[in-house]
Motif scaffolding. Structure first.
Motif, PDB file in Angstrom:
ATOM      1  N   TYR A 122      -4.798  -2.913 -10.754  1.00  0.00           N
ATOM      2  CA  TYR A 122      -5.979  -3.768 -10.837  1.00  0.00           C
ATOM      3  C   TYR A 122      -7.216  -3.027 -10.326  1.00  0.00           C
ATOM      4  CZ  TYR A 122      -2.466  -7.464 -11.345  1.00  0.00           C
ATOM      5  OH  TYR A 122      -1.422  -8.229 -11.760  1.00  0.00           O
ATOM      6  N   THR A 123      -7.019  -2.181  -9.322  1.00  0.00           N
ATOM      7  CA  THR A 123      -8.143  -1.425  -8.761  1.00  0.00           C
ATOM      8  C   THR A 123      -8.745  -0.493  -9.799  1.00  0.00           C
ATOM      9  OG1 THR A 123      -7.180  -1.527  -6.540  1.00  0.00           O
ATOM     10  CG2 THR A 123      -8.804   0.198  -6.946  1.00  0.00           C
ATOM     11  N   LYS A 141       0.870  -2.972  -8.059  1.00  0.00           N
ATOM     12  CA  LYS A 141       0.058  -3.848  -8.910  1.00  0.00           C
ATOM     13  C   LYS A 141      -1.398  -3.799  -8.490  1.00  0.00           C
ATOM     14  CE  LYS A 141       2.627  -7.559  -8.340  1.00  0.00           C
ATOM     15  NZ  LYS A 141       3.093  -8.969  -8.467  1.00  0.00           N
ATOM     16  N   MET A 142      -1.643  -3.754  -7.178  1.00  0.00           N
ATOM     17  CA  MET A 142      -3.020  -3.674  -6.685  1.00  0.00           C
ATOM     18  C   MET A 142      -3.678  -2.378  -7.147  1.00  0.00           C
ATOM     19  SD  MET A 142      -5.286  -5.310  -5.097  1.00  0.00           S
ATOM     20  CE  MET A 142      -6.943  -4.922  -4.525  1.00  0.00           C
ATOM     21  N   SER A 143      -2.936  -1.292  -7.170  1.00  0.00           N
ATOM     22  CA  SER A 143      -3.487  -0.008  -7.630  1.00  0.00           C
ATOM     23  C   SER A 143      -3.924  -0.099  -9.093  1.00  0.00           C
ATOM     24  CB  SER A 143      -2.451   1.098  -7.452  1.00  0.00           C
ATOM     25  OG  SER A 143      -2.085   1.241  -6.103  1.00  0.00           O
ATOM     26  N   LYS A 170     -12.139  -8.494  -3.153  1.00  0.00           N
ATOM     27  CA  LYS A 170     -11.743  -7.147  -2.754  1.00  0.00           C
ATOM     28  C   LYS A 170     -12.160  -6.114  -3.788  1.00  0.00           C
ATOM     29  CE  LYS A 170      -7.754  -4.665  -0.922  1.00  0.00           C
ATOM     30  NZ  LYS A 170      -6.304  -4.756  -0.584  1.00  0.00           N
ATOM     31  N   LEU A 171     -12.140  -6.529  -5.080  1.00  0.00           N
ATOM     32  CA  LEU A 171     -12.517  -5.606  -6.162  1.00  0.00           C
ATOM     33  C   LEU A 171     -13.968  -5.765  -6.579  1.00  0.00           C
ATOM     34  CD1 LEU A 171      -9.315  -5.928  -8.398  1.00  0.00           C
ATOM     35  CD2 LEU A 171      -9.813  -4.213  -6.651  1.00  0.00           C
ATOM     36  N   ASP A 176       0.920 -10.794 -14.007  1.00  0.00           N
ATOM     37  CA  ASP A 176       1.264 -10.456 -12.640  1.00  0.00           C
ATOM     38  C   ASP A 176       2.761 -10.640 -12.390  1.00  0.00           C
ATOM     39  OD1 ASP A 176      -0.029  -9.781  -9.955  1.00  0.00           O
ATOM     40  OD2 ASP A 176       1.187 -11.549  -9.444  1.00  0.00           O
ATOM     41  N   LEU A 213      -8.660 -11.497  -4.380  1.00  0.00           N
ATOM     42  CA  LEU A 213      -8.565 -10.251  -5.135  1.00  0.00           C
ATOM     43  C   LEU A 213      -9.896  -9.905  -5.777  1.00  0.00           C
ATOM     44  CD1 LEU A 213      -6.881  -7.938  -6.298  1.00  0.00           C
ATOM     45  CD2 LEU A 213      -6.168  -9.459  -8.145  1.00  0.00           C
ATOM     46  N   GLU A 217       3.688  -5.096  -4.769  1.00  0.00           N
ATOM     47  CA  GLU A 217       2.339  -5.650  -4.685  1.00  0.00           C
ATOM     48  C   GLU A 217       1.303  -4.536  -4.579  1.00  0.00           C
ATOM     49  OE1 GLU A 217       1.322  -8.708  -5.065  1.00  0.00           O
ATOM     50  OE2 GLU A 217       3.369  -9.390  -5.425  1.00  0.00           O
ATOM     51  N   SER A 218       1.616  -3.485  -3.847  1.00  0.00           N
ATOM     52  CA  SER A 218       0.660  -2.385  -3.717  1.00  0.00           C
ATOM     53  C   SER A 218       0.485  -1.651  -5.041  1.00  0.00           C
ATOM     54  CB  SER A 218       1.139  -1.408  -2.635  1.00  0.00           C
ATOM     55  OG  SER A 218       2.408  -0.861  -2.980  1.00  0.00           O
TER      56      SER A 218
END
Length: 1283
Positions: free
Chosen positions: A337-338, A333-335, A262-263, A320, A259, A330-331
């Motif tokens: 964190y992004t 949550k990813m948004s 990716k970020l 999380d 992660l 999950e998507s």
């Protein structure tokens, strides 16, 4: 030296209060010697001294303290704090002291079960008890409840809120899915809304009101969270010791490597928005799990930050999981964190000037190109468009085409920086709003009957630099303090008055003027700020000038140079203003007020993010919400929005039942086992808890309407109880439950309960059927028993009446018997009286024989004569009697007998008298003969008898002379008392005349005196405000290593300075200066003013003399004027001392040491001050008084005693108290001053009491009889008794 063994609490700048003993009474203050030798002696005003209990105190409820004052309150908190008892009650308000460590089993599941359904006060104080009380109140009153958690930053509000929610969700059953989601919301909100500050490692930088909703069965059905005023400025800048929001560090420390890659995340040193403290919170275990590449340089050098609650690595895992349990994929949550990572990378974009640009524009620096690429990718926008939007803004002219001409305006470097920061703030704040909305969506409720709301909002804040956020937070705290004052202090006292409970009034500082200063519609600070923001070219300096102009003469608003902190005095007048809040003065820097009040993005940036490819970001900025289109005149400012939200919150709180939790910060270092008394005391005062403690000394925190209580039980009442009036039913209920009359009180429409009686109150208010039926059964039992008792008493009365009738019948028979006897005795009285008279002669003859036996010659002749007399007596009696017999009733004294008497019904009284005369004549002749024979024999004896008679006559003459002397003395005493009474009447007439003159003069001065009283009260509040301002400045200076300077002295009465300026070397003694100012305020009272007027005309200045010096002068001085002046000053100080002791006496103690009868003390209290002109002292006048006396705490059957007083001039010299069942109490001025009456003769009113004054010998006789020594007047020689 004053010999007073009573322990007292005296004010201390560090510990709040320390124990000591009063050793000297000064003119305006007391000298106290601390018990602990490490503290020096100190001189304090008596308002800063309180009585102390003998031993350490440990009470669950501070209202149970023997002495209710702020010193014993503070001592109880401190004692319990070191015993790990961090919770304490003040009535139904919970005081929570932050322990800064985990206390074993304090919040365990077993503890939750233990408090479930238990009444307040039944178990030790706990936050769970308040939560359970809210649940029960909601169930019983059918009313939503609110729990307000307040306190300074670092006091433990956030933790208290978590445990409240834990109890609300776990109290009855194990947490279901709804309860779990409500609890999961808390770590999410903490991650995005909490941050480390210098005063709190987990400080909430936003306010929240969490509602837990219940259905009709009181089961949790959902929840709702309202949030207020997220601190946006922290996103971009922090001080050296503070951090940004936790989520940034949690993401860097706890995110998986995949992660982070990716970020494009690195360590905290890599980001400008994390420029403050870059260390992580971790423990020994999680420290090993954080990769070294993710640790900052500071972290590697200093190590991790330590906190028992916070751990960045572990909390990311919890975050999380919590997001997942709230229903986020999950998507999603990813948004989230992004966007968080995008904010970090956005902050690394910097700008530089364009060398060839004549318009003064700027461009993105080459070092920021990578950050620009990463940011645009994370945001889902075109890199070129983002670059353009950051360095320029679009303006649209009003003319030129259908929509006007679009103009690209280049931005300068500082403008580009502001645009970048505004974008970061907008993204993060809207992301926070979205997260709260997602939480609310995960805990929906279809139907809700009631809810329990928990309010956790940032406490009062003050820093070296205070901006718009601190202003809004402190405004919110002002509103909450006003709500507390109105509900707990103001409305409570008004209720007591309406219900006729006679509770003494408690004064408190009303902060309504501060709220009006901030939110007034026409010229409030918020209104002025919005008006300034709407101007074409708003200016902070113009806004600040308008604030000062609009509120130029308002006490609560001041210039920065009036601050006590040196750092604030460097601000110019147009750069800030100072507001004197309820908790202390705060200086605000207005440089960024306008910018922070308007959080709208410029059109180019807002349009860019609205067209982005990031779905979450696109939801945060919907296309129809372009704020730039509305223009300046129509925008909704942050201040206006917050004021509206706060108004809605206050409406909710006013409609709900309210419970309060006051969190206290024990020390400023955030360490355990350390208690700073002065810091805790300041928080207790500012929160209004001290005023509540004073009110609850006589108050009733729990109450219920008669009608509501009756209606609650009506459904289960039997027919014989339904017909009872509501008040009668309540009285029967309390009697049946054996409640003490001291524990409750009946008002007009309600019944009230004392503090600490919540167990009894909850037992009555518990609405479950079993409890109600049990109470109803007790009521029926009590009614049956009371009626049976009444019947038994009636039967007893009938029996007593029957016995009385029988007794009266016996009395009638006795009266009849006595009457018949009287009639019989009246009829036969001549006969038995005649016989008795003749028989009496027989008795005399016996004496004659006895005398004759003493003769030496002629004895036989006398005996023969006596025998002849006997025969004559027998013949006379026989003539009275006849042969016939008749039964009659004879009486001898009170005994009656029956005998048979022969009667001659024809004999008359004259015949009987004739026979008696004949016999008596013979007896007399015999007696003469006997006397002649005895004459010669008795001559010698006669001479002796005459001598004794002469002596008796002489003694009688002397007794007669003594009696005449006594009568003359009585007549003289009577004359003196008449003169004394005449003088009293003349003095009384003169006094009444003087009072009439004073009354007429007082009417003309009444308005002026009322104005002075209001000014004095206002000035007293200002002095207290000055004290708080100074203490707040000292705390801020100690945190920031700054310097404190004194502000200009308080100006009063036309420019006269009541406080002298202090130098830098006198900063620590500011409390003493405030005390001196306060003493000058107290000296404005009428009594003290009158005494000062009299003392001012004397030529002796005794204000600096010690108490012992005054006493020695009274003992030894022969100067009459000095002696009188010393006595006046001496007794004035005694009055002050006794007034202080009366104010600080124990609640359960009556007037055990009454120095004078209550009537005397009340006369002095009611008497208006009369200033007598100073006259030349010629000689002391001694006057003596005696009045009946009974102590206030004496039993009812105690006999009244006598109180004697001897006044030498105007002051008492000797005092005596006599009781039949007690030894006498004799007191002499000098040795027994503390136990004697301190009032002057005029103040006692004894001269106006009829019959009170007595003569000197009457006093001295009783004095010497009870062992008193003779008194010698002052001025002749020193008193032997030793004053």
């Amino acid at each position: 030296m004053l010999e007073d063994t009573q322990l007292v609490w005296v004010r201390d700048a560090t510990d709040g209060y320390i124990q000591g003993r009063i050793t000297e009474i000064g003119s305006k203050e007391f000298e106290v010697t601390p018990i602990d030798r490490k503290f020096p002696k100190r001189t304090c005003h008596y308002d800063d001294i309180h009585s102390s209990c003998d031993g350490p105190q440990d009470h669950d409820d501070n209202c149970e303290l023997m002495l209710l004052n702020e010193a014993t309150f503070l001592d109880n908190l401190k004692t319990r704090y070191y015993k790990d008892k961090i919770y304490t009650y003040v009535a139904n308000i919970l005081i929570a002291v932050n322990p800064y460590r985990e206390i074993k089993e304090l919040y365990a599941p077993d503890t939750i079960k233990k408090y479930n359904g238990r009444s307040l006060g039944e178990l030790p104080p706990h936050v769970f008890a308040i939560a359970d009380k809210a649940i029960r109140d909601m169930r019983v009153y059918k009313l939503s409840q609110s729990i307000i958690v307040s306190g300074e930053s670092g006091a433990g509000k956030t933790e208290s809120t978590k445990y409240l929610l834990k109890y609300l969700c776990y109290s009855h059953d194990s947490a279901g899915p709804i309860e779990t989601k409500i609890l999961d919301a808390n770590p999410v909100l903490e991650a995005f809304g909490n941050a480390k500050t210098t005063r709190n490692n987990n400080s909430s930088r936003f306010g929240k009101f969490i509602e837990v909703h219940y259905d009709g069965k009181c089961q949790v059905v959902g929840g709702y969270i309202s949030h207020y005023l997220l601190e946006k400025s922290r996103i971009c800048t922090q001080s050296a010791e503070e951090r940004n929001y936790h989520v940034f560090y949690m993401l860097l420390a706890g995110a998986p490597q995949q992660l982070r890659d990716k970020l494009s995340l690195g360590k905290p040193d890599d980001y400008r928005y994390l420029s403050g403290c870059t260390q992580y919170f971790s423990n020994a275990k999680t420290e090993q799990l954080i990769p070294g590449t993710q640790k900052s340089t500071s972290h590697q050098k200093k190590g991790p930050l330590k906190d028992p609650i916070i751990d960045d690595y572990q909390h990311f895992q919890n975050l999380d999981k919590a997001l997942g349990r709230l229903g986020l994929s999950e998507s999603e949550k990813m948004s989230i964190y992004t966007l968080v990572a995008a904010v970090l990378h956005l902050g690394n974009i910097t700008f530089e000037e364009i060398p060839d640009d004549v318009r003064g524009g700027c461009q993105v620096s080459e070092a920021s190109e990578q950050s620009m690429t990463i940011t645009s990718g994370l945001l889902g926008v075109d890199e070129t468009e983002l670059r353009t939007a950051l360095v320029s803004r679009v303006m649209q002219s009003k003319g030129g085409g259908f929509k006007g001409t679009v103009i690209m305006v280049p931005l300068k470097i500082y403008e580009a920086n502001n645009a970048r920061d505004a974008l970061a703030k907008a993204i993060y704040s809207r992301l926070f709003d979205r997260i709260v909305a997602l939480i609310n969506q995960s805990i929906p409720f279809q139907a809700s009957n009631f809810y329990i709301g928990v309010l956790d909002i940032a406490g009062f804040e003050y820093f070296t630099v205070n901006s718009f956020e601190q202003f809004c937070i402190n405004y919110c705290n002002e509103k909450l303090q006003k709500f507390f004052n109105d509900n707990i202090l103001k409305n409570e006292q008004e209720l007591y008055k309406r219900e006729g409970l006679n509770v003494p009034e408690i004064t408190f500082t009303d902060n309504q003027d501060i709220i009006e200063l901030i939110e007034a519609k026409s010229s409030g600070i918020f209104t002025l700020l919005d008006e300034e923001s709407k101007l074409p070219k708003p200016s902070p300096s113009h806004f600040t000038a308008e604030v000062h102009k609009s509120w130029a003469n308002h006490y609560r608003l001041g210039l920065p140079r009036s601050s006590r902190l040196k750092a604030h005095r460097t601000l110019r007048d147009e750069e800030g203003f100072l507001v004197r809040h309820f908790a202390g003065a705060v200086c605000y820097n207005t440089e960024q007020f306008i910018e922070k009040n308007n959080d709208a993005l410029h059109a180019s940036l807002e349009g860019l993010v609205q067209e982005c490819e990031n779905p979450l970001l696109k939801q945060l900025f919907p296309s129809g919400s372009n704020t730039s289109v509305r223009g300046k005149l129509n925008f909704i400012s942050v201040g206006s929005k917050f004021k509206t939200q706060l108004g809605e919150l206050m409406e909710k709180l006013e409609q709900n039942g309210t419970n309060f939790i006051r969190c206290i910060k024990p020390n400023s270092k955030m360490v355990d086992r350390q208690f700073e008394g002065n810091l805790a005391l300041a928080q207790l005062k500012c929160s209004g808890t001290i005023s509540v403690l004073e009110l609850m000394e006589h108050g009733f925190p729990s109450r219920v309407l008669f009608a509501d209580l009756y209606s609650m039980y009506k459904s289960v009442l039997p027919p014989e109880l339904v017909s009872l009036p509501a008040r009668t039913f309540c009285e029967a209920m309390f009697q049946s439950l054996n409640l003490s009359a001291k524990d409750f009180k009946f008002g007009i429409t309600k019944v009230f309960f004392r503090p600490g009686k919540f167990v009894e109150f909850d037992r009555i208010m518990r609405s479950d059927p079993e409890n109600m039926l049990a109470i109803v059964a007790k009521v029926k039992k009590w009614l049956i028993r009371s009626r049976w008792v009444k019947s038994a008493l009636g039967a007893l009365c009938v029996i007593k009446l029957r016995n009385r009738i029988i007794f009266r019948n016996k009395c009638v028979l006795t009266a009849q018997r006595i009457a018949r006897g009287f009639l019989a005795r009246k009829q036969h009285r001549p006969r038995y009286q005649g016989i008795a008279k003749i028989n009496k002669i027989r008795t005399n003859t016996l004496k004659t024989i006895e005398i004759a036996n003493g003769l030496k010659m002629g004895r036989d002749e006398i005996v023969g004569g006596v025998n002849d007399i006997y025969r004559q007596i027998d013949d006379a009696i026989n003539k009275i009697k006849v042969r016939s017999t008749k039964i009659c009733i004879c009486c001898q004294f009170a005994n009656f007998t029956v005998s048979r008497l022969q009667q001659n019904p024809r004999i008359t009284q004259r015949e009987i008298d004739s026979m008696y005369t004949v016999v008596m004549a013979n007896m007399n002749k015999l007696t003469v003969d006997l006397n002649n024979k005895l004459k010669e024999q008795q001559q010698a004896e006669e001479q002796e008898r005459l001598r004794k008679i002469q002596e008796a006559l002489e003694a009688e003459r002397r007794a007669k002379e003594a009696e005449e002397q006594r009568l003359r003395e009585d007549a003289e005493n009577k004359r003196l008392k008449v003169e004394m009474e005449t003088r009293r009447k003349l003095a009384e007439a003169q006094r009444l005349k003087q009072e009439e003159e004073d009354r007429r003069a007082a009417l003309s001065l009444q308005a002026q005196l009322e104005k002075e009283a209001k000014d004095d009260a206002k000035y007293r509040q200002q002095l207290e405000q000055e004290r708080r301002d100074h203490e707040l400045a000292l705390r801020l200076a100690s945190e920031s290593n700054g310097q404190v300077e004194d502000s200009p002295p308080v100006i009063r009465n036309g420019g006269l300075n009541d406080a002298s300026p202090m130098g830098s070397n006198k900063l620590i003694s500011f409390s003493q200066v405030v005390s001196n100012i306060a003493s000058r305020y107290l000296n404005k009272s009428e009594n003290v003013r009158a005494q000062q007027q009299a003392l001012g005309k004397q030529k002796f200045d005794l204000s600096k003399w010690k108490y012992s010096e005054l006493r020695d002068a009274i003992n030894t001085s022969c100067d009459i004027e000095l002696l009188e002046a010393c006595r006046q000053e001496f007794h004035r100080r005694l009055k002050v001392y006794h007034a202080w002791k009366a104010k600080n006496r124990k609640r359960t103690t009556m007037d055990e040491n009454e120095r004078a009868p209550r009537s005397v003390m009340e006369a002095a209290f009611k008497q208006p001050p009369i200033v007598q002109p100073i006259q030349e002292i010629v000689a002391a006048q001694h006057r003596y008084f005696r009045i009946p006396f009974m102590r206030a705490n004496a039993p009812d059957n105690t006999k009244r005693g006598l109180w004697y007083a001897h006044f030498d001039g105007q002051w008492i010299a000797r005092q005596m108290e006599l009781h039949a069942d007690k030894p006498p109490i004799l007191l002499v001025a000098g040795t027994d001053d503390m136990q004697m009456c301190e009032l002057s003769l005029e103040e006692t009113g004894l001269t106006r009491k009829r019959g009170a004054e007595i003569l000197d010998h009457e006093f001295n006789r009783e004095w010497e009889r009870n062992g008193g020594k003779p008194y010698k007047s002052l001025g002749t020689k020193p008193n032997g008794a030793g004053i």
